[in-house]
Scaffold this motif. Structure first.
Motif, short mmCIF file in Angstrom:
data_model
loop_
_atom_site.label_atom_id
_atom_site.label_comp_id
_atom_site.label_asym_id
_atom_site.label_seq_id
_atom_site.Cartn_x
_atom_site.Cartn_y
_atom_site.Cartn_z
N LYS A 38 52.29 50.91 26.54
CA LYS A 38 51.59 50.07 27.51
C LYS A 38 50.27 49.54 26.93
O LYS A 38 49.92 48.37 27.11
CB LYS A 38 51.32 50.85 28.79
CG LYS A 38 52.55 51.09 29.62
CD LYS A 38 52.23 51.91 30.86
CE LYS A 38 53.48 52.27 31.61
NZ LYS A 38 53.21 53.13 32.77
N ALA A 39 49.55 50.40 26.22
CA ALA A 39 48.29 49.98 25.63
C ALA A 39 48.52 48.92 24.56
O ALA A 39 47.76 47.94 24.48
CB ALA A 39 47.57 51.19 25.02
N ARG A 40 49.55 49.08 23.77
CA ARG A 40 49.86 48.09 22.74
C ARG A 40 50.24 46.76 23.37
O ARG A 40 49.79 45.70 22.92
CB ARG A 40 50.99 48.60 21.84
CG ARG A 40 51.37 47.62 20.77
CD ARG A 40 52.37 48.22 19.79
NE ARG A 40 52.97 47.23 18.94
CZ ARG A 40 52.40 46.65 17.91
NH1 ARG A 40 51.16 46.98 17.59
NH2 ARG A 40 53.04 45.76 17.18
N ASN A 41 51.06 46.79 24.40
CA ASN A 41 51.46 45.55 25.08
C ASN A 41 50.26 44.86 25.72
O ASN A 41 50.15 43.63 25.65
CB ASN A 41 52.54 45.83 26.12
CG ASN A 41 53.86 46.18 25.49
OD1 ASN A 41 54.12 45.85 24.35
ND2 ASN A 41 54.69 46.89 26.23
N ASN A 42 49.37 45.62 26.34
CA ASN A 42 48.16 45.03 26.93
C ASN A 42 47.28 44.41 25.87
O ASN A 42 46.68 43.35 26.08
CB ASN A 42 47.39 46.07 27.73
CG ASN A 42 48.08 46.43 29.03
OD1 ASN A 42 48.91 45.68 29.53
ND2 ASN A 42 47.76 47.59 29.55
N THR A 43 47.18 45.06 24.72
CA THR A 43 46.38 44.52 23.63
C THR A 43 46.97 43.21 23.11
O THR A 43 46.24 42.25 22.86
CB THR A 43 46.30 45.54 22.48
OG1 THR A 43 45.73 46.75 22.99
CG2 THR A 43 45.45 45.03 21.34
N LEU A 44 48.28 43.18 22.96
CA LEU A 44 48.93 41.96 22.48
C LEU A 44 48.79 40.82 23.49
O LEU A 44 48.64 39.65 23.10
CB LEU A 44 50.40 42.22 22.17
CG LEU A 44 50.65 43.13 20.96
CD1 LEU A 44 52.14 43.42 20.82
CD2 LEU A 44 50.11 42.51 19.69
N LYS A 45 48.84 41.14 24.79
CA LYS A 45 48.67 40.10 25.81
C LYS A 45 47.24 39.55 25.81
O LYS A 45 47.03 38.37 26.07
CB LYS A 45 48.98 40.66 27.20
CG LYS A 45 50.43 40.90 27.46
CD LYS A 45 50.62 41.49 28.85
CE LYS A 45 52.01 42.01 29.07
NZ LYS A 45 52.13 42.71 30.36
N ALA A 46 46.26 40.40 25.54
CA ALA A 46 44.86 39.99 25.60
C ALA A 46 44.39 39.30 24.32
O ALA A 46 43.32 38.69 24.31
CB ALA A 46 43.97 41.20 25.86
N TYR A 47 45.17 39.34 23.27
CA TYR A 47 44.77 38.76 21.99
C TYR A 47 44.73 37.24 22.08
O TYR A 47 45.65 36.60 22.57
CB TYR A 47 45.74 39.18 20.89
CG TYR A 47 45.42 38.55 19.55
CD1 TYR A 47 44.31 38.93 18.83
CD2 TYR A 47 46.24 37.55 19.03
CE1 TYR A 47 44.02 38.35 17.61
CE2 TYR A 47 45.96 36.97 17.81
CZ TYR A 47 44.84 37.37 17.11
OH TYR A 47 44.55 36.78 15.91
N VAL A 48 43.62 36.67 21.62
CA VAL A 48 43.46 35.22 21.55
C VAL A 48 43.25 34.86 20.09
O VAL A 48 42.27 35.27 19.48
CB VAL A 48 42.25 34.75 22.40
CG1 VAL A 48 42.08 33.25 22.30
CG2 VAL A 48 42.42 35.18 23.84
N PRO A 49 44.17 34.08 19.50
CA PRO A 49 44.08 33.81 18.06
C PRO A 49 42.97 32.84 17.67
O PRO A 49 42.63 32.72 16.51
CB PRO A 49 45.45 33.23 17.72
CG PRO A 49 45.97 32.69 18.99
CD PRO A 49 45.39 33.54 20.08
#
Length: 64
Positions: A38-49
């Motif tokens: 869940k933490a990894r998925n939340n991090t990937l969703k919040a990432y802005v390139p």
């Protein structure tokens, strides 16, 4: 004599901490695995390139 006792105690403490650090309990625990996923998925969703977008958004929110 006191130095010898401190050395032995420190050595045993170091060995015990090394043994406990290699337990890999998180690998076997389903709860920890689900929280990590869940933490990894939340991090990937919040990432802005685009870092400029993030800075501009921050400046707009801060009224700069």
């Amino acid at each position: 004599m006191k130095l010898g006792v401190k050395f032995v105690f420190s050595s045993l403490l170091l060995l015990a901490s090394a043994a406990l650090s290699n337990a890999h309990i998180g690998v076997f625990d389903e709860y920890c695995q689900s929280k990590a996923m869940k933490a990894r998925n939340n991090t990937l969703k919040a990432y802005v390139p685009n870092p400029e977008f993030v800075v501009n958004q921050f400046n707009d929110d801060a009224n700069l």
